[in-house]
Design a protein around this motif. Structure first.
Motif: not given
Length: 323
Positions: A230-235
């Protein structure tokens, strides 16, 4: 007027010169520039590697602080003599620059020009990535890469202001100390430690909830495999010089989401977001919850060196040019 002039999009044709002083049109403001923030995007623009490719000659510079010199027709939110922070897109590395009324933000009395010059892009990007895209929650673990750079250090501070546990990665003990000084709870030296292993170790094998990544390439790939379910990665960008290809199967299996963050596009697509954003950031600043770090100020004559030092990762925090 004096300006740092880019005469060709080759990365080397940048130096002090003269340009005509701009004049404000309707809904525009002419600003006498006190200081201008240097961003990684500036190093791309002068090489023709940015999303937008202006026609030379021009002065680079995305953001500035200064004093309102003249206002165009229809301007009602600021007046001559007022201290402001502004987004310009281009033109900030000069004695005078023009900005749209919607891109101006009156400065708090507590904020000096050098701090304000490097505030908008870095803190706007960090805050927007974590608030709008990642929906960072108190108690979550945030991984910030490039944590000693301008936008990375802003993300460390914004993450702490939002109640997260912050892990910071950077190259070498001096840069890691800068991150710790600005609130990082744990640090990883990517030059001598394995990112994926350390991210897992520091979270007892669970992985991190949110990744803030202005580096890209192998750093992103390691982060993806050390992100929690459920993680979020922001580029944010690709400072490593490699645009990663994202394996969708990992996103599916781990219910992970990846968000792109080009903060500057909000000026056109969602300008109302910015006023509310800076209201919160200025409140944090006045309360001492964020403390911007300007590591060096360059005179206009050394503007090309400022760009080179930033691109070469020889700086920490924010650097500014004073025309």
């Amino acid at each position: 007027m004096r300006a740092l002039v880019c005469s060709a999009l080759d990365g080397t044709s940048v130096g002090p010169g003269e340009l005509d002083r701009p004049e404000p049109g309707p809904d525009e403001v002419l600003i006498e520039v006190a200081a201008a923030g240097v961003n990684f995007a500036d190093t791309l623009i002068v090489r023709g590697q940015y999303q937008e490719k202006p026609e030379p000659p021009f002065a680079p510079g995305l953001e500035l602080s200064g004093t309102v010199a003249r206002i165009g027709d229809g301007v009602s939110t600021v007046a001559p003599g007022q201290r402001v922070m502004a987004l310009t897109g281009l033109g900030a590395f000069a004695e005078y620059a023009v900005a749209r009324q919607s891109d101006l933000f009156p400065l708090p009395d507590e904020m000096d020009f050098e701090t304000a010059a490097g505030f908008a892009v870095t803190y706007g990007t960090a805050h927007g990535a974590l608030r709008w895209h990642a929906d960072l929650q108190p108690g979550e673990t945030l991984m910030v890469h490039g944590a000693a750079g301008g936008v990375g250090l802003a993300a460390v501070e914004c993450g702490k202001a939002m109640g997260a546990r912050v892990i910071a990665s950077a190259g070498g003990p001096e840069k890691l100390q800068v991150a710790r000084d600005h609130g990082a709870d744990d640090t990883i030296d990517y030059r001598r430690e394995d990112l994926k292993t350390r991210m897992r170790d520091l979270t007892d094998g669970r992985g991190v909830d949110v990744v803030f990544d202005p580096v890209g390439g192998p750093v992103f790939e390691a982060s993806l495999r050390a992100t929690a379910w459920g993680g979020r990665l922001v580029v944010i960008g690709f400072a490593a010089g490699e645009v990663q290809q994202i394996p969708a199967n990992i996103l599916l299996v781990k219910n992970v989401s990846v968000h792109g963050m080009y903060w500057g596009s909000n000026r056109k697509m969602a300008p109302d977001r910015l006023a509310a954003q800076f209201a919160e950031l200025f409140a944090w600043y006045k309360a001492g919850r964020i403390k911007p770090y300007v590591s060096k100020s360059y005179p206009l004559e050394q503007g090309a060196q400022a760009l080179a030092d930033l691109r070469g990762r020889k700086t920490a925090g924010k650097v500014v040019i004073r025309p």
